[in-house]
Enzyme design. Structure first.
Site, PDB file in Angstrom:
ATOM      1  CG  HIS A   1     -16.032  -1.840   5.945  1.00 59.76           C
ATOM      2  ND1 HIS A   1     -16.741  -0.790   6.498  1.00 59.76           N
ATOM      3  CD2 HIS A   1     -14.723  -1.554   6.158  1.00 59.76           C
ATOM      4  CE1 HIS A   1     -15.899   0.089   7.020  1.00 59.76           C
ATOM      5  NE2 HIS A   1     -14.673  -0.336   6.830  1.00 59.76           N
TER       6      HIS A   1
HETATM    7  O1  RIB Z   1     -15.020   1.806   2.809  1.00 65.71           O
HETATM    8  C1  RIB Z   1     -14.826   0.430   3.086  1.00 65.71           C
HETATM    9  C2  RIB Z   1     -14.612  -0.336   1.828  1.00 65.71           C
HETATM   10  O2  RIB Z   1     -13.438   0.143   1.165  1.00 65.71           O
HETATM   11  C3  RIB Z   1     -14.358  -1.837   2.059  1.00 65.71           C
HETATM   12  O3  RIB Z   1     -14.817  -2.566   0.948  1.00 65.71           O
HETATM   13  C4  RIB Z   1     -12.859  -1.922   2.134  1.00 65.71           C
HETATM   14  O4  RIB Z   1     -12.363  -3.208   1.748  1.00 65.71           O
HETATM   15  C5  RIB Z   1     -12.464  -0.902   1.105  1.00 65.71           C
HETATM   16  O5  RIB Z   1     -12.520  -1.525  -0.181  1.00 65.71           O
END
Ligand code: RIB
Ligand code: CA
Length: 314
Positions: free
Chosen positions: A243
């Site tokens: 992500h």
């Molecule tokens: O949903 C994904 C996000 O939530 C990313 O930033 C992961 O590191 C968590 O913080």
């Protein structure tokens, strides 16, 4: 003389956060002014340590690291040890950090930095709950027009939620903070699950990181092999979505992403859909387009960038 875009990363490491931080540290296009930790994946007491461990891994004990809010603006903290492990950075066994924690509060650092740096020169990349950023805006509204842009990982639309059926984790943890940020008028580039779920850490991609042959590649491969087990079991995929580095990759090479300007509103009332990002992708309303929402990326180009840049680190 420093070159590159002036950047503050706001983060809750988190294995994917670690890759985002390392990508920024390895890239001459980025001038990292500081890293601010926020409560999210794990409590603040761990996220601030994890930021400093990642700076150590990169050989950058000079990076200013700050601790921020230990809870959301309004709601109780929700964490994600089930994804990231009890330390938040499970996988490799990293030593206690040498990089110091600054005495200044992260929110005060953000405010001071935005007031000092030339107006419109500082980008903020939040990759955790938006608590610190929203607090800074509420404490010092004068900084809002001085922020160049916010490039954030958070939200979801077609991909729906990952922590509830309706909401993505970062936004769900602090929906009130997200509402402040999305209403601020600051130019926003948004990396929702719709794009991050197309950036999967396949076996070959993790092997390429390990085969770099440096300590950074080995540590990140260990992190990702731990991190991906949850999403592989949940989605039946080969690998997990990487992500947070999508934000940094966009700053370096925006052409690898595809998106559109949309209106984005945040649910802050219904418990059923708390933290849902209601994205007017098909423009069925006249609500203002307050974010550039990414929906796709060239995943091979994304992982090639990460691999090439992490090879520049120790
Ligand atoms: O949903 C994904 C996000 O939530 C990313 O930033 C992961 O590191 C968590 O913080
Ligand atoms: Ca994160």
């Amino acid at each position: 003389m420093t070159t590159g875009q002036s950047l503050i990363i706001d983060t809750d490491p988190g294995q994917d956060d670690a890759v985002a931080i390392l990508l920024a540290l390895a890239s001459p296009e980025i001038h990292l002014l500081g890293i601010t930790a926020v409560a999210g994946n794990v409590p603040l007491a761990l996220t601030e340590v994890n930021v400093r461990k990642v700076c150590d891994l990169a050989g950058r004990t000079d990076i200013p690291v700050f601790a921020g809010l230990d809870r959301p603006l309004v709601r109780p903290l929700i964490t994600a040890e089930h994804v990231h492990g009890k330390t938040g950075l499970d996988g490799p066994d990293l030593p206690d950090p040498q990089t110091p924690l600054q005495d200044q509060h992260a929110v005060d650092f953000m405010i001071e930095t935005l007031r000092r740096e030339p107006a419109g020169s500082v980008t903020i990349a939040p990759v955790g709950p938006l608590s610190n950023v929203a607090m800074a805006m509420q404490m010092a509204p004068d900084i809002i027009p001085r922020i160049k842009q916010i490039v954030l990982m958070g939200g979801a639309y077609f991909e729906v939620g990952n922590i509830t059926p309706a909401a993505e984790f970062n936004i769900h943890v602090d929906p009130h903070a997200a509402a402040v940020v999305f209403a601020s008028g600051v130019p926003i580039t948004m990396m929702p699950l719709d794009v991050t779920h197309k950036a999967l850490t396949s076996t070959d991609r993790v092997a390429a990181l390990r085969n770099i042959g440096n300590r950074t590649g080995a540590a990140i491969a260990d992190m990702l092999e731990f991190f991906e087990r949850f999403d592989e079991a949940k989605y039946g995929s080969d690998g997990a979505p990487l992500h947070d580095p999508c934000t940094i990759a966009w700053l370096i090479d925006p052409k690898m992403f595809v998106g559109r300007h949309c209106n984005v509103e945040i649910e802050t009332s219904s418990e059923l859909t708390m933290g849902m990002t209601v994205i007017d992708w098909w423009r069925v309303t006249n609500r203002p387009e307050n974010a550039l929402v990414m929906g796709d990326l060239d995943a091979d180009r994304f992982f090639a960038l990460i691999t090439e840049r992490l090879a520049r680190l120790p």
